[in-house]
Design a protein around this motif. Structure first.
Motif, PDB file in Angstrom:
ATOM      1  N   LEU A 116      -2.319   0.419   8.726  1.00  0.00           N
ATOM      2  CA  LEU A 116      -1.748   0.396   7.375  1.00  0.00           C
ATOM      3  C   LEU A 116      -0.303  -0.087   7.356  1.00  0.00           C
ATOM      4  O   LEU A 116       0.143  -0.656   6.372  1.00  0.00           O
ATOM      5  N   GLN A 154       1.319   3.599  -2.222  1.00  0.00           N
ATOM      6  CA  GLN A 154       0.641   4.807  -2.691  1.00  0.00           C
ATOM      7  C   GLN A 154      -0.265   5.399  -1.620  1.00  0.00           C
ATOM      8  O   GLN A 154      -0.337   6.612  -1.453  1.00  0.00           O
ATOM      9  N   VAL A 155      -0.925   4.542  -0.887  1.00  0.00           N
ATOM     10  CA  VAL A 155      -1.799   5.010   0.193  1.00  0.00           C
ATOM     11  C   VAL A 155      -0.965   5.674   1.284  1.00  0.00           C
ATOM     12  O   VAL A 155      -1.338   6.724   1.817  1.00  0.00           O
ATOM     13  N   ASN A 188       0.831  -1.211   0.000  1.00  0.00           N
ATOM     14  CA  ASN A 188       0.000   0.000   0.000  1.00  0.00           C
ATOM     15  C   ASN A 188       0.864   1.260   0.000  1.00  0.00           C
ATOM     16  O   ASN A 188       0.536   2.236   0.655  1.00  0.00           O
TER      17      ASN A 188
END
Length: 133
Positions: free
Chosen positions: A111, A77-78, A75
């Motif tokens: 995340l 890009q997140v 993830n």
């Protein structure tokens, strides 16, 4: 056995791998007996005053970690977008910015969990929480 009396609980030995607090370096097991590894205890800095400079330093370090490890992060890009959002929110002083920072504090640990940037992400989330308090 009399009503209201309980049998004494057997004492847990040192080798049980169960900890209620303090430093635990023994392997942990969950309730079905599976080993749990890479579990770290950490103290929260939320009660301490954290400076804006500290948050910015941790944000810069986190961005560097994400950039260096982007190819192995599912993830990336997140995480980059979240870092941008945090940076923008730090410069704003309205309630919407505060809400975005609180959202980042809640979302960031999940995340980064289990990734190579977990330590930096957790540190950043704790610092933001400390700065907001």
């Amino acid at each position: 056995m009399a009503v209201g009396r309980r049998r004494p609980e057997p004492e847990q030995g040192h080798g049980s791998g169960i900890s209620i607090g303090g430093n635990n370096i023994a392997p942990l097991q969950n309730v079905v007996g599976q080993n749990i590894s890479n579990v770290h205890q950490s103290a929260s800095v939320e009660s301490a005053t954290v400076s804006m400079e500290t948050v910015r330093d941790l944000l810069a370090a986190f961005r560097t970690e994400v950039d260096q490890n982007g190819s192995v992060l599912p993830n990336a890009q997140v995480l980059c977008a979240m870092a941008d959002s945090i940076d923008n929110s730090l410069t704003a002083s309205d309630t919407q910015a505060i809400g975005a920072l609180r959202g980042a504090v809640q979302a960031l640990p999940a995340l980064v969990a289990g990734t190579v940037v977990q330590q930096g992400g957790d540190a950043l989330a704790h610092a933001i929480a400390g700065w907001l308090s």
